[in-house]
Design a protein around this motif. Sequence first.
Motif, PDB file in Angstrom:
ATOM      1  N   HIS A   1      -3.015  15.274  -3.389  1.00  0.00           N
ATOM      2  CA  HIS A   1      -1.987  14.274  -3.104  1.00  0.00           C
ATOM      3  C   HIS A   1      -1.827  14.071  -1.595  1.00  0.00           C
ATOM      4  O   HIS A   1      -1.687  12.935  -1.127  1.00  0.00           O
ATOM      5  CB  HIS A   1      -0.657  14.675  -3.741  1.00  0.00           C
ATOM      6  CG  HIS A   1      -0.641  14.542  -5.229  1.00  0.00           C
ATOM      7  ND1 HIS A   1      -0.648  13.335  -5.878  1.00  0.00           N
ATOM      8  CD2 HIS A   1      -0.628  15.486  -6.198  1.00  0.00           C
ATOM      9  CE1 HIS A   1      -0.634  13.525  -7.181  1.00  0.00           C
ATOM     10  NE2 HIS A   1      -0.623  14.829  -7.411  1.00  0.00           N
ATOM     11  N   LEU A   2      -1.857  15.168  -0.851  1.00  0.00           N
ATOM     12  CA  LEU A   2      -1.759  15.063   0.609  1.00  0.00           C
ATOM     13  C   LEU A   2      -2.933  14.274   1.180  1.00  0.00           C
ATOM     14  O   LEU A   2      -2.757  13.484   2.109  1.00  0.00           O
ATOM     15  CB  LEU A   2      -1.689  16.454   1.242  1.00  0.00           C
ATOM     16  CG  LEU A   2      -0.392  17.230   0.983  1.00  0.00           C
ATOM     17  CD1 LEU A   2      -0.549  18.680   1.409  1.00  0.00           C
ATOM     18  CD2 LEU A   2       0.781  16.568   1.700  1.00  0.00           C
TER      19      LEU A   2
ATOM     20  N   GLY B   1       0.817  -1.212   0.000  1.00  0.00           N
ATOM     21  CA  GLY B   1       0.000   0.000   0.000  1.00  0.00           C
ATOM     22  C   GLY B   1       0.846   1.256   0.000  1.00  0.00           C
ATOM     23  O   GLY B   1       0.561   2.212  -0.727  1.00  0.00           O
ATOM     24  N   LEU B   2       1.895   1.259   0.797  1.00  0.00           N
ATOM     25  CA  LEU B   2       2.797   2.411   0.853  1.00  0.00           C
ATOM     26  C   LEU B   2       3.487   2.625  -0.490  1.00  0.00           C
ATOM     27  O   LEU B   2       3.550   3.744  -0.995  1.00  0.00           O
ATOM     28  CB  LEU B   2       3.834   2.229   1.959  1.00  0.00           C
ATOM     29  CG  LEU B   2       4.933   3.290   2.042  1.00  0.00           C
ATOM     30  CD1 LEU B   2       4.342   4.671   2.305  1.00  0.00           C
ATOM     31  CD2 LEU B   2       5.942   2.925   3.111  1.00  0.00           C
ATOM     32  N   LEU B   3       3.973   1.540  -1.072  1.00  0.00           N
ATOM     33  CA  LEU B   3       4.665   1.663  -2.352  1.00  0.00           C
ATOM     34  C   LEU B   3       3.707   2.073  -3.471  1.00  0.00           C
ATOM     35  O   LEU B   3       4.109   2.794  -4.388  1.00  0.00           O
ATOM     36  CB  LEU B   3       5.376   0.355  -2.701  1.00  0.00           C
ATOM     37  CG  LEU B   3       6.560  -0.001  -1.799  1.00  0.00           C
ATOM     38  CD1 LEU B   3       7.127  -1.368  -2.166  1.00  0.00           C
ATOM     39  CD2 LEU B   3       7.639   1.065  -1.842  1.00  0.00           C
ATOM     40  N   ALA B   4       2.451   1.652  -3.384  1.00  0.00           N
ATOM     41  CA  ALA B   4       1.460   2.078  -4.382  1.00  0.00           C
ATOM     42  C   ALA B   4       1.255   3.588  -4.309  1.00  0.00           C
ATOM     43  O   ALA B   4       1.189   4.264  -5.338  1.00  0.00           O
ATOM     44  CB  ALA B   4       0.138   1.335  -4.168  1.00  0.00           C
ATOM     45  N   LEU B   5       1.166   4.129  -3.101  1.00  0.00           N
ATOM     46  CA  LEU B   5       1.019   5.575  -2.943  1.00  0.00           C
ATOM     47  C   LEU B   5       2.292   6.307  -3.378  1.00  0.00           C
ATOM     48  O   LEU B   5       2.238   7.337  -4.039  1.00  0.00           O
ATOM     49  CB  LEU B   5       0.693   5.928  -1.495  1.00  0.00           C
ATOM     50  CG  LEU B   5      -0.723   5.608  -1.042  1.00  0.00           C
ATOM     51  CD1 LEU B   5      -0.846   5.713   0.471  1.00  0.00           C
ATOM     52  CD2 LEU B   5      -1.711   6.524  -1.727  1.00  0.00           C
TER      53      LEU B   5
ATOM     54  N   ILE C   1       4.766  12.604  -8.052  1.00  0.00           N
ATOM     55  CA  ILE C   1       4.505  13.795  -7.224  1.00  0.00           C
ATOM     56  C   ILE C   1       4.437  13.406  -5.755  1.00  0.00           C
ATOM     57  O   ILE C   1       5.042  14.060  -4.900  1.00  0.00           O
ATOM     58  CB  ILE C   1       3.206  14.507  -7.661  1.00  0.00           C
ATOM     59  CG1 ILE C   1       3.320  15.021  -9.094  1.00  0.00           C
ATOM     60  CG2 ILE C   1       2.855  15.630  -6.690  1.00  0.00           C
ATOM     61  CD1 ILE C   1       4.433  16.019  -9.327  1.00  0.00           C
ATOM     62  N   ARG C   2       3.709  12.331  -5.448  1.00  0.00           N
ATOM     63  CA  ARG C   2       3.614  11.911  -4.046  1.00  0.00           C
ATOM     64  C   ARG C   2       4.973  11.474  -3.511  1.00  0.00           C
ATOM     65  O   ARG C   2       5.307  11.730  -2.355  1.00  0.00           O
ATOM     66  CB  ARG C   2       2.563  10.822  -3.887  1.00  0.00           C
ATOM     67  CG  ARG C   2       1.164  11.367  -4.011  1.00  0.00           C
ATOM     68  CD  ARG C   2       0.107  10.386  -3.558  1.00  0.00           C
ATOM     69  NE  ARG C   2      -0.040   9.241  -4.423  1.00  0.00           N
ATOM     70  CZ  ARG C   2      -0.831   9.189  -5.485  1.00  0.00           C
ATOM     71  NH1 ARG C   2      -1.557  10.240  -5.828  1.00  0.00           N
ATOM     72  NH2 ARG C   2      -0.921   8.100  -6.201  1.00  0.00           N
ATOM     73  N   LEU C   3       5.786  10.839  -4.344  1.00  0.00           N
ATOM     74  CA  LEU C   3       7.126  10.454  -3.905  1.00  0.00           C
ATOM     75  C   LEU C   3       7.951  11.695  -3.587  1.00  0.00           C
ATOM     76  O   LEU C   3       8.661  11.737  -2.580  1.00  0.00           O
ATOM     77  CB  LEU C   3       7.816   9.608  -4.978  1.00  0.00           C
ATOM     78  CG  LEU C   3       9.189   9.065  -4.613  1.00  0.00           C
ATOM     79  CD1 LEU C   3       9.119   8.166  -3.378  1.00  0.00           C
ATOM     80  CD2 LEU C   3       9.782   8.294  -5.783  1.00  0.00           C
ATOM     81  N   LYS C   4       7.829  12.726  -4.405  1.00  0.00           N
ATOM     82  CA  LYS C   4       8.544  13.980  -4.138  1.00  0.00           C
ATOM     83  C   LYS C   4       8.040  14.616  -2.842  1.00  0.00           C
ATOM     84  O   LYS C   4       8.844  15.124  -2.051  1.00  0.00           O
ATOM     85  CB  LYS C   4       8.370  14.950  -5.305  1.00  0.00           C
ATOM     86  CG  LYS C   4       9.138  14.541  -6.538  1.00  0.00           C
ATOM     87  CD  LYS C   4       8.850  15.469  -7.699  1.00  0.00           C
ATOM     88  CE  LYS C   4       9.582  15.032  -8.959  1.00  0.00           C
ATOM     89  NZ  LYS C   4       9.271  15.898 -10.108  1.00  0.00           N
TER      90      LYS C   4
END
Length: 125
Positions: free
Chosen positions: A78-79, A36-40, A45-48
């Motif tokens: 994204h947040l 789930g974490l890796l999917a997000l 953008i979310r990784l940044k």
Amino acid sequence: MENNQSCIRVFADKVQIESCREIIKTNNKAFSKLSGLLALAGNEIRLKILFLLEEENELCPCDLSDILGMSVPAVSQHLRKLKDGNVIDSRRDGQTIFYSLKKEQLTLLHPFFKHIGNHSKKQTV
């Protein structure tokens, strides 16, 4: 060259297979959580955003908007996904909401961020 999709096994190590099955079964919850974490985090953008929160400890949507060159509503979407995914925390200070990475998520993401940090430092030298 032929693309052989078959598997011909001379000997099946039943102990190894059962041991691996048990490891997967025992850690099923951890796999689900990490997946789930890796999917997000799989969204650039979310990784940044996650990287920036790790680097700065906490930021507000306006800060992230300025840094990423995006609108505040786009950053907020994204947040929201990260918050719903239980990846980040928020705290309010007056009318400003500050976001930070949850400690448990930082432990999982830190090795990736360390690579990014080392990579960017090498390029600036």
